[in-house]
Enzyme design. Sequence first.
Site, PDB file in Angstrom:
ATOM      1  N   SER A 272       0.791  -1.171  -0.057  1.00 31.74           N
ATOM      2  CA  SER A 272       0.389   0.057   0.239  1.00 31.74           C
ATOM      3  C   SER A 272       0.683   1.243   0.107  1.00 31.74           C
ATOM      4  O   SER A 272       1.802   1.623   0.740  1.00 31.74           O
ATOM      5  CB  SER A 272      -1.246  -0.440   1.069  1.00 31.74           C
ATOM      6  OG  SER A 272      -0.328   0.319   2.390  1.00 31.74           O
ATOM      7  N   ASP A 273       0.436   2.026  -0.461  1.00 30.73           N
ATOM      8  CA  ASP A 273       0.934   3.464  -0.579  1.00 30.73           C
ATOM      9  C   ASP A 273       0.437   4.450   1.519  1.00 30.73           C
ATOM     10  O   ASP A 273      -0.211   3.680   2.053  1.00 30.73           O
ATOM     11  CB  ASP A 273       0.619   4.502  -1.362  1.00 30.73           C
ATOM     12  CG  ASP A 273       1.221   5.287  -1.925  1.00 30.73           C
ATOM     13  OD1 ASP A 273       2.195   5.728  -0.879  1.00 30.73           O
ATOM     14  OD2 ASP A 273       1.628   6.390  -2.668  1.00 30.73           O
ATOM     15  N   TYR A 274       1.568   5.018   1.538  1.00 31.07           N
ATOM     16  CA  TYR A 274       1.667   5.157   3.071  1.00 31.07           C
ATOM     17  C   TYR A 274      -0.022   6.048   2.886  1.00 31.07           C
ATOM     18  O   TYR A 274      -0.221   6.811   2.234  1.00 31.07           O
ATOM     19  CB  TYR A 274       2.584   6.337   3.512  1.00 31.07           C
ATOM     20  CG  TYR A 274       3.196   5.576   3.031  1.00 31.07           C
ATOM     21  CD1 TYR A 274       4.987   6.244   3.883  1.00 31.07           C
ATOM     22  CD2 TYR A 274       4.172   4.475   2.283  1.00 31.07           C
ATOM     23  CE1 TYR A 274       6.272   5.355   4.460  1.00 31.07           C
ATOM     24  CE2 TYR A 274       5.693   3.832   2.622  1.00 31.07           C
ATOM     25  CZ  TYR A 274       6.923   4.746   3.539  1.00 31.07           C
ATOM     26  OH  TYR A 274       7.806   4.066   3.340  1.00 31.07           O
TER      27      TYR A 274
ATOM     28  N   GLY B  77      -3.096   4.971   2.750  1.00 27.72           N
ATOM     29  CA  GLY B  77      -3.545   4.786   1.478  1.00 27.72           C
ATOM     30  C   GLY B  77      -4.786   3.462   1.856  1.00 27.72           C
ATOM     31  O   GLY B  77      -5.905   4.203   1.416  1.00 27.72           O
TER      32      GLY B  77
END
Length: 769
Positions: A290-292, A294
């Site tokens: 996951s993006d931070y 997200g």
Amino acid sequence: MMQKKWSLFIIALSMLATAQAQVYKDAKAPVDARVKDLLGRMTLEEKVAQLSMGSLKGSLDNPLALGVCESPFVTINEIASLSLKAKKYAREQTRLGIPPIQIGECLHGQLASGATIFPQAIAQGSSWNPALIEQMGSVIAYEASSSGMDQALSPLFDLIRDPRFGRVEECFAEDPYLVSRMGTSFVIGMQGQPTQSRLGIGKDKVMCTAKHFAAYSIPVAGINLGPASLGERELRSMFLPPFRAAVQEANIYSVMPSYNEMDGVPAHANSFLLDKVLRKEWGFRGYVFSDYEGLKMLYSFQQIAKNAEDAAPLGLNAGVDLEAPSPDVYSKLVGLVKSGKVKEAQIDTAVARILTAKFKAGLFEKPLVDTTQLKKRVHTPAHIALSQQIAEESIILLKNDKNLLPLNINTLKSLAVIGPNANQVQYGDYSSTRDSRSGTTVLDGIKQLVGNKVKINYAKGSTLSTQDKSGFAEAVTAAKNSDAVVVVLGTTSVVFSGIGWNGHAPESEPKDPFTCGEGYDVTDINPEGVQRELLQEIYKTGKPVILVLVHGRPWSIAWEKENIPAILEAWYPGEKGGAAIANILFGKVNPSGRLNVSIPQSVGHIPVFYNHTNTGRGFYHNPGSPDKPGQDYVFSSPDVLFPFGYGLSYTTFKYSNMQVSSTSFDKNGEVQVTVDVSNTGHAEGKEVVQMYLGNKVNSVTTPVIALKGFDKINLKPGETKTVRFTIKPKDLSIWNINMQQVTEPGTFDVMIGRSAEDVVLKKTLEYKE
């Protein structure tokens, strides 16, 4: 007798159990067997911990092994020391001894003080040299692995489509083919050749992460995290091909979903992207990171969930395997499994993907970091030289009236060096510093080159973004007292930035406000502050002026193009950027960079990408001007200032003798295209030979022209080389009205060009069913 047999049976069972206990620790066992064995021994809590991220330092207090640990933003020596402690603790002090994947940013060098700083990604893309970028990737992996890093959260496979967007500097290009070639080269350099990386990550290599999946770089209004407004056909035709190449050609280990949403569905909850396309259609076998924040944004920002408990199943069902930067959402999975709202089998699937990556990367058996070797392996003279070479090949000569460049060191007596970026390094986002002591500024580069042969008159002139003109007078005086003037303008990007990062620079950094990078989007792409006014005052002196742009986004430089005789686009050129720029200014290096992005006339012209459909540049073809209003734009033309693929040289090149192996082919065939390129000038130089396809009638609208091949060649004066390209049916494929990828019969043009708007040779071919 019976008791003896029973005892032997018990001993045999015990021995069998002992042997079974060693399967996941057996480096010779198949990866699938190791994963199955380890997964079967894990508690639910241990499994969920594998879906989580922590810090290297924090992992020392965690009795459960974590999935990944993030390298802090400190020196590479400190990272190595923490890595040694954290991984030793995980192996020896946690119940099952599962080591974490140590991750870090490596966009243009490892994000750590002491590592080599390469030119920013946008500059890498303008080198048009995939082999050089593969070499860079290998060096970055070598340095990063020296401090224990196992996985890079790089590179980006996004397209540059809107210069207002602050993160365009992190992207390779506006074109999917060019992005694919540069991005896969970066990954292969980092991970190793796919034939090897499919078996495992080799010594001195690290896993890579493709981001941001997908269409992240075209937010509505150009503002970060905004929705992407596009249909499935455009998505599949333009934005997905680079990611597909990363998966199928480079065997990338991890994919990061984007922050954005498409048609109301955030990427972190988009099973169409993360399951149907990524896994089922492309066969991706890695894990989704996951993006931070997200996953947290599913309820805190995008509001498709009420809270973390609601968000967790959305992410897991869509195919997100690991949450970063902290388990705000996935920490709820233990309770959700126990309440029956999530099946443990779903957890197992995600954990298995992460464990597979760990086993293939050799984390259970590879030696821990040897901190005594760091000095020999990091920031070596060879690595620094490579950074400078990439900078030299990425710098683009946009204008050179009356051959003002290169400057002649033997006849030039004095030179003014002026501008807010003249004596300030600028590396771009995801850098460890902006301290000029860390690299070579343009002023330093020029001084080092000319020595005492040329008198240098320096003046800053202005800041980057304020309205302060108090330095103008000093700058004008410096210009008047010099034979020629180099003016260095540009931007500065955030240091240590990103969603969930600390968002501000250390005390030793310059105090200029950030105007580019992640979260720093703009409504105007003209030069910022009073920089243009400074340039105009210098111009009025009548001295020959060379403009050097050191920045992270394309600027609208209509006035500059009209009035300034020589212009260099340098982007953010890395730690040896000043030396590279100086070498080009004085002709020690012949510029060979080519534009990887179209330069718009104004913010109102955005978007201006070259590979538009026939309807994308107006219908009336009666462009207006302020003095003579017209159509399609009443007061302007739809044209770009500088086109994709454009760039000048200090020599001249001639194209001739275009040949094709056949004028027609079918699904089982291909066509070979050759063209002779000659250096007709007096200097050795590199030329980027570009092959475009276009002018084909299809059942859906398609680009009028599309890059499908390029080659950067070096030629000595008078030398001729034959450049070869291959056209395959897939190069003509489209997504038809039924959303099927097909190649339809018909004629098309094969075009050899110096840029997308300078086609010099052309032939018409036919594709038959």
